[in-house]
Scaffold this motif. Structure first.
Motif, mmCIF file in Angstrom:
data_model
loop_
_atom_site.group_PDB
_atom_site.id
_atom_site.type_symbol
_atom_site.label_atom_id
_atom_site.label_comp_id
_atom_site.label_asym_id
_atom_site.label_seq_id
_atom_site.Cartn_x
_atom_site.Cartn_y
_atom_site.Cartn_z
ATOM 1 N N THR A 78 -19.266 6.817 6.474
ATOM 2 C CA THR A 78 -17.869 7.254 6.462
ATOM 3 C C THR A 78 -16.959 6.231 7.140
ATOM 4 O O THR A 78 -15.830 6.016 6.698
ATOM 5 N N ARG A 79 -17.456 5.572 8.189
ATOM 6 C CA ARG A 79 -16.641 4.534 8.837
ATOM 7 C C ARG A 79 -16.424 3.355 7.906
ATOM 8 O O ARG A 79 -15.311 2.810 7.829
ATOM 9 N N GLN A 80 -17.482 2.936 7.194
ATOM 10 C CA GLN A 80 -17.327 1.826 6.255
ATOM 11 C C GLN A 80 -16.282 2.129 5.194
ATOM 12 O O GLN A 80 -15.414 1.306 4.899
ATOM 13 N N GLN A 104 -22.030 6.173 9.774
ATOM 14 C CA GLN A 104 -21.861 4.746 9.475
ATOM 15 C C GLN A 104 -21.266 4.555 8.085
ATOM 16 O O GLN A 104 -20.474 3.640 7.859
ATOM 17 N N PHE A 141 -15.249 -4.752 -2.528
ATOM 18 C CA PHE A 141 -15.835 -4.751 -1.186
ATOM 19 C C PHE A 141 -17.344 -4.587 -1.309
ATOM 20 O O PHE A 141 -17.868 -4.219 -2.366
ATOM 21 N N SER A 148 -13.857 4.448 5.130
ATOM 22 C CA SER A 148 -12.492 4.653 5.619
ATOM 23 C C SER A 148 -11.820 3.341 5.986
ATOM 24 O O SER A 148 -10.587 3.252 5.991
ATOM 25 N N ARG A 149 -12.624 2.299 6.282
ATOM 26 C CA ARG A 149 -12.031 0.978 6.552
ATOM 27 C C ARG A 149 -11.611 0.275 5.265
ATOM 28 O O ARG A 149 -10.765 -0.614 5.289
ATOM 29 N N GLN A 150 -12.201 0.653 4.140
ATOM 30 C CA GLN A 150 -11.941 -0.035 2.878
ATOM 31 C C GLN A 150 -10.985 0.733 1.968
ATOM 32 O O GLN A 150 -10.150 0.131 1.301
ATOM 33 N N TYR A 175 0.852 -1.191 0.000
ATOM 34 C CA TYR A 175 0.000 0.000 0.000
ATOM 35 C C TYR A 175 0.887 1.240 0.000
ATOM 36 O O TYR A 175 1.736 1.408 0.877
ATOM 37 N N GLU A 199 -8.605 4.472 0.914
ATOM 38 C CA GLU A 199 -7.753 5.523 1.456
ATOM 39 C C GLU A 199 -8.531 6.812 1.670
ATOM 40 O O GLU A 199 -8.091 7.695 2.410
ATOM 41 N N SER A 212 -11.868 10.193 5.732
ATOM 42 C CA SER A 212 -13.213 10.205 6.314
ATOM 43 C C SER A 212 -13.668 11.627 6.628
ATOM 44 O O SER A 212 -14.849 11.951 6.479
ATOM 45 N N TRP A 253 -7.910 1.306 -4.385
ATOM 46 C CA TRP A 253 -7.794 1.592 -2.946
ATOM 47 C C TRP A 253 -7.567 3.073 -2.689
ATOM 48 O O TRP A 253 -8.085 3.633 -1.720
#
Length: 353
Positions: A133-135, A131, A121, A137-139, A52, A141, A144, A181
């Protein structure tokens, strides 16, 4: 028979020189092969290895990541070749899949060309912007904070997507996505908008028109249907109930809109005090659809609204058998009997809230 004459010294030296040259060429060939082509990616016990590279970072960050995650067998040969091919000045961000068969030459070809791997994903249904933005930012770059800012920027949303800060949640369809990504927050929104446009075919737009609904209104109603039931067979029937209520000028009186307003979807039993909440999403108080969706509606729920069941029902409630299906009624008297059986079921289970 006379003994053979020994080879002259000059001939022996010639053979020595030829042998030495051959060994030197072989050593040079092997050294070149080792630097350029010998597989240099460490085999990972966890499957494919990924490098990454964050946007804005440089060569030093790439080397640091390769070392920390032990992605290469021999860092020295990679660095030697990377510097000679000018990679330190041409770093591209992204997510790169490192196959164990890659040598330094092919690895650098990939990095210099920016041939990164896409990331698949699933976007899960969500009820509130945090909810989402959290999803993401986990997937990805995507920043958030930047995504949060864009989702709350009315001027940007109106100009770019013809939506506002309330209706923007209609832009997102839960389901599979495939993106790079290093997709930015704005690029992610554009990708969601493209998926939204592909869903809204001419045929679906015509169905919405025949119901007197805009695509945004279809999303809002579908979000209520989705929160009411997970049963595929009941979705078109419940959609028909709410459409009947809208046509007759009745309030929707949808419990999920109350739960959205109070911020608690874990409630099993809606109380009269819940119906007093001061919110435009309180469909017990306000006629018509709420101003925005209460969840991101999936394709099944949207199509249930676009193809509602034709009937005269204006009431429904959950069946007392716990099956997840609903009982429907045309009259309030029949609905009261259905609701009483369901309330008795909750009493027997000791559910008070």
């Amino acid at each position: 028979m006379p003994d053979p004459k020994p080879a002259p010294a000059s001939r022996r030296w010639l053979w020595y020189l030829l042998l030495t040259a051959l060994l030197l060429v072989s050593a040079a060939t092997y050294g070149t092969w080792r630097i350029l082509w010998q597989p240099n990616v460490a085999v990972s016990p966890y499957g494919a290895a990924y490098l990454y590279i964050r946007t804005g970072t440089g060569y030093a960050a790439v080397l640091d990541s390769l070392r920390r995650h032990e992605l290469l067998r021999d860092m020295r040969t990679f660095e030697w070749l990377a510097e000679r091919r000018g990679y330190p000045r041409l770093v591209h961000p992204g997510r790169y899949r490192l196959s164990p068969t890659l040598g330094n030459q092919d690895l650098l070809d990939m990095l210099l060309a920016g041939r990164q791997d896409t990331l698949a994903f699933t976007l899960d249904a969500f009820k509130y912007k945090p909810q989402l933005t959290r999803q993401i930012s986990r997937q990805l770059e995507a920043d958030s904070a930047e995504l949060r800012r864009l989702l709350n920027n009315n001027a940007f949303l109106t100009q770019r997507y013809q939506l506002d800060t309330t209706t923007v949640l209609t832009l997102f369809l839960p389901g599979p996505y495939r993106l790079f990504w290093n997709t930015s927050a704005r690029q992610f929104l554009d990708s969601a908008a493209a998926t939204h446009r592909r869903f809204w075919t001419t045929k679906r737009q015509q169905r919405a028109d025949s119901l007197g609904l805009s695509p945004t209104q279809v999303h809002v109603l579908a979000s209520i249907v989705q929160r009411e039931t997970a049963m595929k067979e009941d979705k078109p029937i419940i959609a028909g109930v709410y459409l009947n209520r809208l046509r007759r000028g009745m309030r929707l009186q949808a419990d999920p809109t109350l739960l959205w307003a109070i911020g608690n979807f874990g409630v099993k039993r809606v109380l009269n005090k819940d119906k007093l909440v001061d919110s435009p999403y309180n469909t017990y108080k306000h006629k018509g659809l709420p101003p925005g969706p209460i969840t991101s509606a999936n394709r099944q729920s949207l199509d249930a609204v676009l193809k509602p069941a034709a009937h005269q029902y204006v009431f429904f409630c959950a069946r007392p058998d716990g099956s997840g299906y609903s009982d429907f009624a045309e009259t309030y008297a029949d609905h009261k009997r259905n609701a009483s059986r369901y309330q008795q079921r909750l009493d027997s289970l000791g559910i008070k809230r």
